[in-house]
Every structure is written in C-alpha cells, then in structure tokens.
Design a protein around this motif. Structure first.
Motif, PDB file in Angstrom:
ATOM      1  N   ALA A 115      21.098  84.998  -0.095  1.00 37.43           N
ATOM      2  CA  ALA A 115      20.709  83.811   0.680  1.00 37.43           C
ATOM      3  C   ALA A 115      20.656  84.113   2.174  1.00 37.43           C
ATOM      4  O   ALA A 115      19.699  83.758   2.867  1.00 37.43           O
ATOM      5  N   CYS A 159      15.552  76.699   0.896  1.00 41.47           N
ATOM      6  CA  CYS A 159      16.909  77.065   0.461  1.00 41.47           C
ATOM      7  C   CYS A 159      17.882  75.945   0.818  1.00 41.47           C
ATOM      8  O   CYS A 159      17.887  75.444   1.929  1.00 41.47           O
ATOM      9  N   ILE A 160      18.701  75.551  -0.179  1.00 38.88           N
ATOM     10  CA  ILE A 160      19.664  74.466   0.055  1.00 38.88           C
ATOM     11  C   ILE A 160      21.094  74.996   0.220  1.00 38.88           C
ATOM     12  O   ILE A 160      22.056  74.243   0.113  1.00 38.88           O
ATOM     13  N   ASN A 161      21.243  76.286   0.438  1.00 41.91           N
ATOM     14  CA  ASN A 161      22.565  76.903   0.680  1.00 41.91           C
ATOM     15  C   ASN A 161      23.546  76.647  -0.457  1.00 41.91           C
ATOM     16  O   ASN A 161      24.727  76.419  -0.207  1.00 41.91           O
ATOM     17  N   CYS A 162      23.075  76.682  -1.680  1.00 47.50           N
ATOM     18  CA  CYS A 162      23.961  76.313  -2.785  1.00 47.50           C
ATOM     19  C   CYS A 162      24.847  77.452  -3.240  1.00 47.50           C
ATOM     20  O   CYS A 162      25.813  77.258  -3.965  1.00 47.50           O
ATOM     21  N   SER A 163      24.489  78.686  -2.864  1.00 50.46           N
ATOM     22  CA  SER A 163      25.283  79.868  -3.211  1.00 50.46           C
ATOM     23  C   SER A 163      25.162  80.292  -4.676  1.00 50.46           C
ATOM     24  O   SER A 163      25.921  81.132  -5.140  1.00 50.46           O
ATOM     25  N   VAL A 164      24.220  79.706  -5.384  1.00 43.06           N
ATOM     26  CA  VAL A 164      24.001  80.122  -6.778  1.00 43.06           C
ATOM     27  C   VAL A 164      23.590  81.597  -6.823  1.00 43.06           C
ATOM     28  O   VAL A 164      24.119  82.392  -7.611  1.00 43.06           O
ATOM     29  N   CYS A 165      22.674  81.982  -5.933  1.00 44.43           N
ATOM     30  CA  CYS A 165      22.223  83.379  -5.905  1.00 44.43           C
ATOM     31  C   CYS A 165      23.356  84.319  -5.526  1.00 44.43           C
ATOM     32  O   CYS A 165      23.484  85.413  -6.074  1.00 44.43           O
ATOM     33  N   PHE A 214      30.465  82.865   2.439  1.00 41.58           N
ATOM     34  CA  PHE A 214      29.019  82.714   2.242  1.00 41.58           C
ATOM     35  C   PHE A 214      28.334  82.353   3.561  1.00 41.58           C
ATOM     36  O   PHE A 214      27.358  82.995   3.966  1.00 41.58           O
ATOM     37  N   PRO A 221      14.641  85.400  -3.246  1.00 44.12           N
ATOM     38  CA  PRO A 221      15.369  86.198  -2.259  1.00 44.12           C
ATOM     39  C   PRO A 221      15.139  87.696  -2.438  1.00 44.12           C
ATOM     40  O   PRO A 221      15.091  88.441  -1.457  1.00 44.12           O
ATOM     41  N   GLN A 278      17.715  86.335   2.894  1.00 45.90           N
ATOM     42  CA  GLN A 278      16.462  85.590   2.804  1.00 45.90           C
ATOM     43  C   GLN A 278      16.254  84.727   4.054  1.00 45.90           C
ATOM     44  O   GLN A 278      15.148  84.633   4.583  1.00 45.90           O
ATOM     45  N   CYS A 314      18.041  81.192  -8.859  1.00 46.65           N
ATOM     46  CA  CYS A 314      17.847  80.219  -7.774  1.00 46.65           C
ATOM     47  C   CYS A 314      17.268  78.924  -8.333  1.00 46.65           C
ATOM     48  O   CYS A 314      16.178  78.920  -8.906  1.00 46.65           O
ATOM     49  N   PRO A 315      17.969  77.809  -8.200  1.00 48.30           N
ATOM     50  CA  PRO A 315      17.483  76.565  -8.797  1.00 48.30           C
ATOM     51  C   PRO A 315      16.212  76.051  -8.123  1.00 48.30           C
ATOM     52  O   PRO A 315      15.482  75.267  -8.717  1.00 48.30           O
ATOM     53  N   ASN A 316      15.943  76.493  -6.906  1.00 46.77           N
ATOM     54  CA  ASN A 316      14.739  76.047  -6.212  1.00 46.77           C
ATOM     55  C   ASN A 316      13.573  77.010  -6.405  1.00 46.77           C
ATOM     56  O   ASN A 316      12.560  76.914  -5.698  1.00 46.77           O
ATOM     57  N   LEU A 324      13.190  80.007  -5.526  1.00 49.30           N
ATOM     58  CA  LEU A 324      12.868  80.876  -4.396  1.00 49.30           C
ATOM     59  C   LEU A 324      13.007  82.331  -4.858  1.00 49.30           C
ATOM     60  O   LEU A 324      13.497  82.602  -5.953  1.00 49.30           O
TER      61      LEU A 324
HETATM   62  S1  SF4 Z   1      20.139  80.017  -5.038  1.00 50.59           S
HETATM   63 FE1  SF4 Z   1      18.223  79.559  -3.945  1.00 50.59          FE
HETATM   64  S2  SF4 Z   1      18.613  77.606  -2.940  1.00 50.59           S
HETATM   65 FE2  SF4 Z   1      20.612  78.392  -3.555  1.00 50.59          FE
HETATM   66  S3  SF4 Z   1      21.384  79.526  -1.758  1.00 50.59           S
HETATM   67 FE3  SF4 Z   1      20.304  81.005  -3.043  1.00 50.59          FE
HETATM   68  S4  SF4 Z   1      18.210  81.038  -2.274  1.00 50.59           S
HETATM   69 FE4  SF4 Z   1      19.181  79.187  -1.470  1.00 50.59          FE
END
Ligand code: SF4
Ligand code: SF4
Ligand code: FES
Lengths: 110, 242
Positions: free
Chosen positions: B173, B150-156, B110, B222, B176, B216-218, B220
């Motif tokens: 991510a 973006c908190i780099n969580c890798s959910v996306c 990632f 992408p 984006q 994306c939990p925030n 955002l």
């Molecule tokens: S899910 Fe949202 S916050 Fe998390 S890495 Fe992807 S863009 Fe960033």
C-alpha cells in the motif's frame, strides 16, 4: 534487505550469466557430440585467455548473483539481520569466487 | 450431521499483543449477512467486551479489515455466504500487525511506512497561486488514478508474505501510494520518493507474486505499481551514473 544497488547488481549479473550459460551449454553439447577426450579439452582450454575470460566472468557473476539471492532467502526465512547478514553475503560471495576461480584456473593455466 | 444451518459457528480470536485463543460463539444466520454483522452481533448480544474496529460499514473508511477463515478481507463488504466453510467461520485480527485487543490491530507500523515511503503530499505551489489544470488524459495522470482509490485498509499488507518475512519492507500500500504521488503533477516529491523506495526495505524487495493484488478489495494493483517503481528507480540509477 535489498536496496537499489544490490538489486541492480543482481540484475546485471543475471544479464551477464544468461549468454554465458547458453555458451556453456553449446560447448558441452559440442564436446559430447564430438566425443572430445579430457586431454583434448584441456589442450584447448589450457593457456587460452578466451576460456579464462569466458568462465572467469561467469564465476564472478555467479558469486555476486548467488550471494545476493541467498541473502534475501536467509533474511526472509531465518530472520538474520544486518550486520550478520552483510557478513554472510560477503562470505558466501568470496567462497563461491574462490571455488570457481580455483576450477577455472585449473583448466586454463598451463 | 447435527449442524443447524440457521446458526453459524464462529471462532473469534480473543487476546492481546502477547497471547490469545479462539473462542466459539453461536450466531443466528441471516440473509445478506456480512462478517461485520456477525462480529457486531456477538459484541451486542453475547459479549460486550469484544473489541473490534469499524466506522463506515460501506467499504469507504478501511478500518474493518480482519482475517476471515485465514484470508484478509474488508469485513463490512464480505458476505458470510461467500466465505463460509460449512457453517463455520473463523475471525482473527489482521496478519502482519501487532494486536491491541481481540480483533483490533495496531495500524501504526502500516501508516508509519506510508510516511517512510514518502507517501505524503509534497506541494508544488502555495495557497496564493492559481490551482494547476490537470489533463485527465495524460499517461501520468492515468498511472496516478490507478491507485487513488486505496482506502488504507491494510488487506494487501496482511496478505504480503514479504512483509511477514522482512519487517522493514514498506509493503504494497505504501509503495503504491508512492507511485501514485510520483505521477501526480501536483506533487513535487519525485526525487524524495525514488530515494525513499530504494532503501533496504524498498520496492526492490517485492517478489511480484501478487497476493496484494489478488486480495485488494478495491481491485487495485499494487504489484504493478511496485514494478513501475522498480523501473523508475532503475532508470534513475543509470541516469545518476552517466
Ligand atoms: S488492499 Fe487495496 S485498498 Fe486496501 S490498503 Fe491495500 S491497496 Fe489500499
Ligand atoms: S507482489 Fe510484492 S507487495 Fe504484493 S504481496 Fe507480493 S511481495 Fe508483497
Ligand atoms: S467499516 Fe469502513 S470499510 Fe468496512
């Protein structure tokens, strides 16, 4: 497996195909409504440089467009990678080009 | 129906990179309980060998994401009640990333892709020069701001089916971030960024179906950033040729 060049090629061929498809549908409706016979259709298409160009450019656009689309599907669903993927793209493109050209030439050559 | 409503039945993935299985734990239900609370409770009370990752517990660090009932989520901010399936929960490591052990995934691919997408700072000035003034109302700043949280969580990245099918795809991510920096007046990497996102794993592979944006939990977007990158690369494609 789609860099900017293949992406652009696929978009540009789509732009070419869109009006040609509409033209093709219009011609089909006209031919059916007017009740044109095969012989009448062939008499108009054979020897016509315009019909050759019309369907010829459609065939070229389709060969490129479809081969690139298939490339993406095959890569993402079957996992085929380069260089085999490049060979498949080329073979599909040439095959479509050959089949399409054969059909177009058959109705436009005298 | 003998299910005890005060108790959750939690299937937790146990295993490593090569193999694994789900193990069932029974966890007391509590008010305002998060998925991370459940996982921590298991590790503290039932099995100390359970591996998982977290740091901030408030949705800032991006380290706690896992698959919860088949969906990628930030576990520290996901309430059990909102995602429960009856009284059952299934917790697994993030999709699309190699598993290290149990719920902890290897995030290297990632982050490597952030670098590959030129998602890193390209300075415009040296430390001796005065800091540039940024106009917060400019269109480019608005574009940059849109992805900055973006908190780099890798959910996306886990939600993206294109990543699943195409290992080279840079993913939502990283792309984006590339778009964010492309619009940052303090970044000089515009050409490098366009180059980096135009390759075989670049932005043009995105199918624009938006799982990244949905999950994306925030909140955002992408998918939109990637669409903008496609536009920018298209423009530069024609510019280079005239
Ligand atoms: S899910 Fe949202 S916050 Fe998390 S890495 Fe992807 S863009 Fe960033
Ligand atoms: S919109 Fe693009 S990046 Fe987002 S999940 Fe779909 S393919 Fe992946
Ligand atoms: S623990 Fe930091 S975001 Fe969840």
């Amino acid at each position: 497996m789609l860099g900017v060049r293949l992406y652009m090629l696929q978009r540009l061929t789509a732009l070419i195909m869109a009006p040609l498809t509409l033209g093709h549908i219009a011609v089909m409706i006209y031919a059916v409504q007017g009740g044109l016979s095969t012989a009448e259709i062939l008499s108009r298409t054979q020897g016509s440089i315009w019909w050759l160009l019309f369907y010829g450019s459609f065939v070229v656009a389709v060969s490129l467009h479809a081969a690139i689309g298939l490339r993406v599907i095959v890569h993402e669903t079957l996992g085929l990678k380069r260089p085999a993927l490049n060979i498949l793209t080329l073979v599909v493109s040439l095959l479509l080009l050959f089949m399409g050209a054969r059909a177009v030439l058959a109705v436009t050559l005298t | 129906m003998s299910a005890n409503c005060d108790e959750l039945e939690v299937s937790v993935w146990r295993g490593d990179r090569l193999s694994g299985h789900f193990e069932v734990f029974h966890v007391p239900a509590q008010d305002s309980q998060t998925i991370l609370d459940v996982v921590s409770w298991i590790q503290q009370n039932l099995d100390a060998t359970l591996s998982y990752r977290y740091a901030c517990r408030v949705g800032m660090c991006g380290s706690c994401a896992m698959m919860v009932n088949g969906v990628p989520r930030w576990t520290c901010r996901t309430h059990v009640k909102k995602v429960m399936n009856g009284n059952k929960l299934e917790v697994a490591p993030l999709r699309n990333l190699p598993v290290i052990k149990d719920l902890a995934t290897d995030m290297d691919p990632f982050f490597d892709k952030w670098i590959a997408a030129e998602g890193l700072h390209h300075p415009t000035k040296t430390r001796d020069e005065p800091i540039e003034t940024i106009n917060p109302d400019s269109t480019m700043r608005a574009e940059a701001n849109a992805g900055i949280e973006c908190i780099n969580c890798s959910v996306c990245y886990s939600a993206c089916d294109t990543v699943a099918g195409n290992v080279d795809y840079l993913g939502p991510a990283a792309l984006q971030r590339a778009w964010t920096l492309f619009n940052d007046a303090k970044d000089s990497g515009q050409n490098a960024i366009l180059e980096a996102v135009s390759g075989a794993g670049g932005c043009h592979n995105c199918h624009s179906q938006g799982s990244c944006t949905v999950f994306c939990p925030n909140e955002l977007n992408p998918m939109k950033a990637i669409a903008e990158l496609k536009k920018a690369t298209t423009k530069s494609f024609f510019k280079k040729r005239v």
